[in-house]
Write a protein that holds these residues in place. Structure first.
Motif, PDB file in Angstrom:
ATOM      1  N   MET A   1       0.853  -1.164   0.000  1.00 36.87           N
ATOM      2  CA  MET A   1       0.000   0.000   0.000  1.00 36.87           C
ATOM      3  C   MET A   1       0.903   1.232   0.000  1.00 36.87           C
ATOM      4  O   MET A   1       1.528   1.550   0.999  1.00 36.87           O
ATOM      5  N   GLU A   2       0.987   1.880  -1.161  1.00 39.61           N
ATOM      6  CA  GLU A   2       1.840   3.052  -1.334  1.00 39.61           C
ATOM      7  C   GLU A   2       1.035   4.180  -1.966  1.00 39.61           C
ATOM      8  O   GLU A   2       0.152   3.933  -2.788  1.00 39.61           O
ATOM      9  N   LYS A   3       1.366   5.400  -1.625  1.00 46.61           N
ATOM     10  CA  LYS A   3       0.703   6.537  -2.261  1.00 46.61           C
ATOM     11  C   LYS A   3       1.211   6.664  -3.693  1.00 46.61           C
ATOM     12  O   LYS A   3       2.312   6.219  -4.039  1.00 46.61           O
ATOM     13  N   VAL A   4       0.405   7.278  -4.531  1.00 43.09           N
ATOM     14  CA  VAL A   4       0.759   7.502  -5.940  1.00 43.09           C
ATOM     15  C   VAL A   4       0.819   9.003  -6.172  1.00 43.09           C
ATOM     16  O   VAL A   4      -0.152   9.716  -5.884  1.00 43.09           O
ATOM     17  N   ASN A   5       1.941   9.477  -6.693  1.00 42.78           N
ATOM     18  CA  ASN A   5       2.115  10.880  -7.036  1.00 42.78           C
ATOM     19  C   ASN A   5       1.887  11.015  -8.543  1.00 42.78           C
ATOM     20  O   ASN A   5       2.675  10.499  -9.344  1.00 42.78           O
ATOM     21  N   LEU A   6       0.810  11.673  -8.924  1.00 42.51           N
ATOM     22  CA  LEU A   6       0.448  11.761 -10.343  1.00 42.51           C
ATOM     23  C   LEU A   6       1.509  12.482 -11.164  1.00 42.51           C
ATOM     24  O   LEU A   6       1.837  12.049 -12.278  1.00 42.51           O
ATOM     25  N   GLU A   7       2.033  13.575 -10.662  1.00 45.17           N
ATOM     26  CA  GLU A   7       3.062  14.317 -11.403  1.00 45.17           C
ATOM     27  C   GLU A   7       4.265  13.417 -11.690  1.00 45.17           C
ATOM     28  O   GLU A   7       4.785  13.402 -12.812  1.00 45.17           O
ATOM     29  N   ASN A   8       4.688  12.668 -10.698  1.00 37.13           N
ATOM     30  CA  ASN A   8       5.806  11.752 -10.876  1.00 37.13           C
ATOM     31  C   ASN A   8       5.478  10.687 -11.918  1.00 37.13           C
ATOM     32  O   ASN A   8       6.288  10.408 -12.811  1.00 37.13           O
ATOM     33  N   LYS A   9       4.313  10.084 -11.830  1.00 41.40           N
ATOM     34  CA  LYS A   9       3.935   9.025 -12.779  1.00 41.40           C
ATOM     35  C   LYS A   9       3.839   9.565 -14.206  1.00 41.40           C
ATOM     36  O   LYS A   9       4.279   8.914 -15.145  1.00 41.40           O
TER      37      LYS A   9
ATOM     38  N   VAL B   1      -1.261   1.721 -16.389  1.00 44.01           N
ATOM     39  CA  VAL B   1      -1.972   1.351 -15.172  1.00 44.01           C
ATOM     40  C   VAL B   1      -1.152   1.787 -13.961  1.00 44.01           C
ATOM     41  O   VAL B   1       0.030   1.457 -13.854  1.00 44.01           O
ATOM     42  N   VAL B   2      -1.796   2.547 -13.055  1.00 47.76           N
ATOM     43  CA  VAL B   2      -1.110   2.996 -11.836  1.00 47.76           C
ATOM     44  C   VAL B   2      -1.793   2.492 -10.568  1.00 47.76           C
ATOM     45  O   VAL B   2      -1.305   2.746  -9.468  1.00 47.76           O
ATOM     46  N   GLY B   3      -2.894   1.770 -10.720  1.00 51.27           N
ATOM     47  CA  GLY B   3      -3.574   1.212  -9.555  1.00 51.27           C
ATOM     48  C   GLY B   3      -4.704   0.296  -9.968  1.00 51.27           C
ATOM     49  O   GLY B   3      -5.198   0.373 -11.098  1.00 51.27           O
ATOM     50  N   GLN B   4      -5.085  -0.608  -9.060  1.00 51.03           N
ATOM     51  CA  GLN B   4      -6.184  -1.539  -9.306  1.00 51.03           C
ATOM     52  C   GLN B   4      -6.996  -1.716  -8.033  1.00 51.03           C
ATOM     53  O   GLN B   4      -6.429  -1.751  -6.942  1.00 51.03           O
ATOM     54  N   LEU B   5      -8.315  -1.799  -8.180  1.00 50.53           N
ATOM     55  CA  LEU B   5      -9.180  -2.074  -7.047  1.00 50.53           C
ATOM     56  C   LEU B   5     -10.500  -2.638  -7.524  1.00 50.53           C
ATOM     57  O   LEU B   5     -11.074  -2.149  -8.494  1.00 50.53           O
ATOM     58  N   ASN B   6     -10.932  -3.706  -6.886  1.00 50.07           N
ATOM     59  CA  ASN B   6     -12.247  -4.300  -7.163  1.00 50.07           C
ATOM     60  C   ASN B   6     -12.537  -4.518  -8.643  1.00 50.07           C
ATOM     61  O   ASN B   6     -13.623  -4.224  -9.125  1.00 50.07           O
ATOM     62  N   GLY B   7     -11.554  -5.016  -9.381  1.00 55.99           N
ATOM     63  CA  GLY B   7     -11.754  -5.271 -10.805  1.00 55.99           C
ATOM     64  C   GLY B   7     -11.674  -4.035 -11.679  1.00 55.99           C
ATOM     65  O   GLY B   7     -11.917  -4.096 -12.875  1.00 55.99           O
ATOM     66  N   GLN B   8     -11.358  -2.898 -11.084  1.00 53.63           N
ATOM     67  CA  GLN B   8     -11.222  -1.634 -11.804  1.00 53.63           C
ATOM     68  C   GLN B   8      -9.748  -1.264 -11.906  1.00 53.63           C
ATOM     69  O   GLN B   8      -8.950  -1.663 -11.066  1.00 53.63           O
ATOM     70  N   GLN B   9      -9.415  -0.488 -12.920  1.00 54.76           N
ATOM     71  CA  GLN B   9      -8.054   0.011 -13.051  1.00 54.76           C
ATOM     72  C   GLN B   9      -8.052   1.527 -13.054  1.00 54.76           C
ATOM     73  O   GLN B   9      -8.952   2.155 -13.607  1.00 54.76           O
ATOM     74  N   VAL B  10      -7.026   2.090 -12.418  1.00 54.80           N
ATOM     75  CA  VAL B  10      -6.753   3.519 -12.483  1.00 54.80           C
ATOM     76  C   VAL B  10      -5.623   3.651 -13.494  1.00 54.80           C
ATOM     77  O   VAL B  10      -4.567   3.033 -13.351  1.00 54.80           O
ATOM     78  N   LYS B  11      -5.871   4.423 -14.554  1.00 55.34           N
ATOM     79  CA  LYS B  11      -4.910   4.557 -15.643  1.00 55.34           C
ATOM     80  C   LYS B  11      -4.574   6.023 -15.849  1.00 55.34           C
ATOM     81  O   LYS B  11      -5.414   6.901 -15.619  1.00 55.34           O
ATOM     82  N   LEU B  12      -3.367   6.275 -16.307  1.00 57.51           N
ATOM     83  CA  LEU B  12      -2.960   7.613 -16.711  1.00 57.51           C
ATOM     84  C   LEU B  12      -2.686   7.576 -18.204  1.00 57.51           C
ATOM     85  O   LEU B  12      -2.160   6.586 -18.728  1.00 57.51           O
ATOM     86  N   ALA B  13      -3.015   8.665 -18.876  1.00 54.91           N
ATOM     87  CA  ALA B  13      -2.747   8.763 -20.307  1.00 54.91           C
ATOM     88  C   ALA B  13      -2.456  10.209 -20.672  1.00 54.91           C
ATOM     89  O   ALA B  13      -2.988  11.138 -20.060  1.00 54.91           O
ATOM     90  N   LYS B  14      -1.598  10.350 -21.667  1.00 51.61           N
ATOM     91  CA  LYS B  14      -1.358  11.654 -22.276  1.00 51.61           C
ATOM     92  C   LYS B  14      -2.036  11.614 -23.638  1.00 51.61           C
ATOM     93  O   LYS B  14      -1.894  10.649 -24.391  1.00 51.61           O
ATOM     94  N   LEU B  15      -2.780  12.660 -23.927  1.00 49.51           N
ATOM     95  CA  LEU B  15      -3.549  12.742 -25.160  1.00 49.51           C
ATOM     96  C   LEU B  15      -3.105  13.946 -25.966  1.00 49.51           C
ATOM     97  O   LEU B  15      -2.739  14.975 -25.404  1.00 49.51           O
ATOM     98  N   SER B  16      -3.166  13.807 -27.285  1.00 52.89           N
ATOM     99  CA  SER B  16      -2.877  14.930 -28.169  1.00 52.89           C
ATOM    100  C   SER B  16      -3.565  14.658 -29.496  1.00 52.89           C
ATOM    101  O   SER B  16      -3.405  13.578 -30.070  1.00 52.89           O
ATOM    102  N   GLY B  17      -4.352  15.618 -29.964  1.00 51.16           N
ATOM    103  CA  GLY B  17      -5.081  15.438 -31.212  1.00 51.16           C
ATOM    104  C   GLY B  17      -6.408  14.729 -30.984  1.00 51.16           C
ATOM    105  O   GLY B  17      -6.936  14.702 -29.875  1.00 51.16           O
ATOM    106  N   SER B  18      -6.926  14.135 -32.049  1.00 51.33           N
ATOM    107  CA  SER B  18      -8.238  13.475 -32.008  1.00 51.33           C
ATOM    108  C   SER B  18      -8.080  11.967 -31.934  1.00 51.33           C
ATOM    109  O   SER B  18      -7.199  11.391 -32.565  1.00 51.33           O
TER     110      SER B  18
END
Length: 119
Positions: free
Chosen positions: A1-9, A21-38
């Protein structure tokens, strides 16, 4: 159990439209993405998606309207709703969705992320 720093990730990757993927809970995933364009128009048959804008401005195009999102704002796209994220410039988003969610939903193309990297 560790904290997640979004800026660092977010600093650990630069590619666009490749969720991490930066975390998982109850069959769900916490994901980060960078987007650009359509992205591609798509929908998800069985999964709802949450898009939380961390940095930048995201335009979520829906067939009947468009929703503008800025930092600290989120939108839940219900299953079955066709949508297309559009990022003017780079946008950093946090996604919360079932682990089974394919980023391109009912479409498979060069942007489909079959296997996600865990940070």
């Amino acid at each position: 159990m560790e904290k997640v720093n979004l800026e660092n990730k977010f600093s650990l990757f630069s590619e666009h439209w490749k969720p991490k993927v930066v975390g998982q809970l109850n069959g769900q995933q916490v994901k980060l993405a960078k987007l650009s364009g359509s992205f591609v128009w798509h929908h998800h048959e069985t999964e709802d998606e949450l898009f939380l804008v961390v940095n930048g401005h995201l335009r979520m195009e829906l067939r009947e309207r468009t929703v503008e999102l800025g930092p600290g704002e989120f939108l839940i796209v219900p299953r079955g709703v066709e949508h297309r994220p559009v990022a003017e410039g780079e946008v950093e988003v946090l996604l919360f969705e079932p682990a089974s969610t394919l980023n391109t939903g009912n479409i498979r193309n060069e942007r489909t992320a079959e296997r996600l990297e865990h940070l």
